[in-house]
Design an enzyme around this catalytic site. Structure first.
Site, PDB file in Angstrom:
ATOM      1  N   PRO A   2       0.821  -1.216   0.000  1.00  0.00           N
ATOM      2  CA  PRO A   2       0.000   0.000   0.000  1.00  0.00           C
ATOM      3  C   PRO A   2       0.858   1.272   0.000  1.00  0.00           C
ATOM      4  O   PRO A   2       1.846   1.359   0.715  1.00  0.00           O
ATOM      5  CB  PRO A   2      -0.803  -0.110   1.297  1.00  0.00           C
ATOM      6  CG  PRO A   2      -0.780  -1.561   1.635  1.00  0.00           C
ATOM      7  CD  PRO A   2       0.524  -2.085   1.131  1.00  0.00           C
ATOM      8  N   LYS A  59       2.623   6.795   5.224  1.00  0.00           N
ATOM      9  CA  LYS A  59       1.858   5.578   4.950  1.00  0.00           C
ATOM     10  C   LYS A  59       1.242   5.017   6.233  1.00  0.00           C
ATOM     11  O   LYS A  59       0.901   3.834   6.292  1.00  0.00           O
ATOM     12  CB  LYS A  59       2.752   4.529   4.280  1.00  0.00           C
ATOM     13  CG  LYS A  59       3.267   4.960   2.898  1.00  0.00           C
ATOM     14  CD  LYS A  59       4.186   3.903   2.287  1.00  0.00           C
ATOM     15  CE  LYS A  59       4.892   4.434   1.055  1.00  0.00           C
ATOM     16  NZ  LYS A  59       5.947   3.517   0.573  1.00  0.00           N
ATOM     17  N   ARG A 112       1.855 -11.698   5.774  1.00  0.00           N
ATOM     18  CA  ARG A 112       3.312 -11.730   5.959  1.00  0.00           C
ATOM     19  C   ARG A 112       3.732 -11.244   7.347  1.00  0.00           C
ATOM     20  O   ARG A 112       4.880 -11.424   7.736  1.00  0.00           O
ATOM     21  CB  ARG A 112       3.988 -10.867   4.883  1.00  0.00           C
ATOM     22  CG  ARG A 112       3.701 -11.299   3.439  1.00  0.00           C
ATOM     23  CD  ARG A 112       4.592 -12.424   2.967  1.00  0.00           C
ATOM     24  NE  ARG A 112       5.997 -12.099   2.996  1.00  0.00           N
ATOM     25  CZ  ARG A 112       6.664 -11.521   2.003  1.00  0.00           C
ATOM     26  NH1 ARG A 112       6.046 -11.177   0.903  1.00  0.00           N
ATOM     27  NH2 ARG A 112       7.948 -11.284   2.110  1.00  0.00           N
ATOM     28  N   ARG A 164      21.261  16.634  -5.846  1.00  0.00           N
ATOM     29  CA  ARG A 164      21.323  15.215  -5.455  1.00  0.00           C
ATOM     30  C   ARG A 164      21.735  14.372  -6.651  1.00  0.00           C
ATOM     31  O   ARG A 164      21.075  14.427  -7.691  1.00  0.00           O
ATOM     32  CB  ARG A 164      19.952  14.721  -4.965  1.00  0.00           C
ATOM     33  CG  ARG A 164      19.361  15.566  -3.873  1.00  0.00           C
ATOM     34  CD  ARG A 164      19.809  15.100  -2.510  1.00  0.00           C
ATOM     35  NE  ARG A 164      19.421  16.081  -1.508  1.00  0.00           N
ATOM     36  CZ  ARG A 164      19.927  16.142  -0.288  1.00  0.00           C
ATOM     37  NH1 ARG A 164      20.857  15.277   0.077  1.00  0.00           N
ATOM     38  NH2 ARG A 164      19.530  17.047   0.562  1.00  0.00           N
ATOM     39  N   ARG A 272      14.385  -2.867  -7.110  1.00  0.00           N
ATOM     40  CA  ARG A 272      12.937  -2.816  -7.315  1.00  0.00           C
ATOM     41  C   ARG A 272      12.610  -2.979  -8.795  1.00  0.00           C
ATOM     42  O   ARG A 272      13.227  -2.342  -9.646  1.00  0.00           O
ATOM     43  CB  ARG A 272      12.373  -1.472  -6.837  1.00  0.00           C
ATOM     44  CG  ARG A 272      12.793  -1.066  -5.423  1.00  0.00           C
ATOM     45  CD  ARG A 272      12.237  -1.997  -4.363  1.00  0.00           C
ATOM     46  NE  ARG A 272      10.782  -2.018  -4.344  1.00  0.00           N
ATOM     47  CZ  ARG A 272      10.029  -1.142  -3.681  1.00  0.00           C
ATOM     48  NH1 ARG A 272      10.579  -0.170  -2.999  1.00  0.00           N
ATOM     49  NH2 ARG A 272       8.721  -1.228  -3.695  1.00  0.00           N
TER      50      ARG A 272
END
Ligand SMILES: [Zn+2]
Length: 331
Positions: A2, A59, A112, A164, A272
């Protein structure tokens, strides 16, 4: 996993379903899911508290309770918050169940078991403390800007990422800069802005920063309106989202780009899975060789559901019944 739109959907559903309800007790089946305090203290402290409202920070789901307490939940990989009648069938993955005075329960289901629940005091500055002591240090310190807050302007975003050298995808996933973005919406925002995920942040031109800022807000707004993306385990108290049907690149490996028709490719960025159109999103110089990998897509949690699974929608239950019938199991 999520991300902001999914957590925001859970927060809004909970407000509709349980605002005004009072906790009468509960049980903790797996203490590892409880960040703080210990289980007996948690149950005794939450009992008798009324739910005043809900909000989101990064989150985290934040449930405001009477007595200056905050019930926090982070869904991590597979966490689900469900509101069900107290007698509803459960399964082994219900880690924490909290009873409400109206005969319902809030259940935290997590296959999980990486998700976290915490009960803490609200500090005088409105932040969540790290314990039941309102003078405790803030638990969620170190979180960056909220991308749907009016303070998240293109100028602020540009200042954050200038200088950056980090690849833009990795930077957007780093919650210390901007919160709430994960793999799905970073891939989507970068595609919308026609920026390759491996581009060093400081190499973005001003107009690209502007486009990316706008893309982040637009994709998150659209996803909130669609109740998030129900991929893998995510579902909300009032049911699944529909944003997965509107995604342009995420998990569309091998399908045509909706802008130019080229094939969507999958690469790996910082470990990822990453989805790009290499025609729309030109790789930065010297990184042309960024390899592609084959599509990997996990099963939806509901594909493992049985007709009794808590939180399954009517459609998922029907699918489970059909699967059981195919396998010759009497349901
Ligand atoms: Zn394209």
């Amino acid at each position: 996993m999520p991300e902001l739109p999914e957590v925001e959907t859970v927060v809004r559903d909970l407000a509709r379903l349980v605002k005004g309800a009072t906790f009468t007790g509960g049980s903790v089946a797996r203490e590892r899911n409880l960040l703080t305090p210990d289980a007996p203290t948690f149950i005794s402290a939450i009992t008798g508290r009324r739910i005043l409202g809900t909000r989101r920070r990064a989150k985290w789901v934040v449930v405001e309770l009477t007595g200056g307490l905050l019930l926090l939940a982070h869904l991590r990989m597979t966490g689900q918050l469900l509101v069900v009648p107290a007698g509803a069938a459960g399964d082994a993955y219900v880690r924490i169940a909290l009873s409400l005075s109206d005969g319902r329960e809030i259940r935290f289901r997590d296959v999980r078991a990486f998700g976290r629940i915490a009960l803490v005091a609200e500090r005088s500055d409105g932040e969540a403390g790290s314990s039941l002591d309102p003078a405790s240090p803030p638990l969620l310190a170190g979180h960056g800007l909220e991308p749907l807050d009016p303070s998240f302007t293109a100028e602020v975003f540009g200042g954050l990422i200038a200088q950056r050298a980090t690849r833009i995808k990795s930077l957007l996933l780093d919650q210390r800069y901007v919160v709430g973005l994960g793999n799905i919406y970073v891939d989507e925002a970068l595609w919308r802005a026609s920026i390759h995920p491996l581009t060093p942040a400081k190499k973005l031109r001003p107009e690209q920063v502007f486009d990316l800022h706008r893309a982040i807000i637009q994709v998150l707004d659209q996803a909130v309106a669609a109740r998030g993306s129900s991929i893998n385990d995510y579902t909300a108290p009032e049911g699944d989202g529909e944003m997965q049907e509107q995604l342009d690149v995420y998990q569309r490996t091998g399908e045509p780009c909706r802008r130019c028709g080229s094939t969507i490719r999958r690469l790996v960025v910082g470990g990822r899975g990453t989805h790009v159109c290499r025609t729309c999103q030109r790789p930065p110089k010297g990184i042309r060789g960024a390899g592609t990998a084959r599509a990997v897509m996990g099963p939806r949690w509901s594909q493992g559901a049985t007709p009794d699974t808590v939180g399954a929608t009517r459609r998922e239950r029907a699918a489970a019944l059909r699967r059981a019938a195919r396998q010759g199991v009497v349901a």
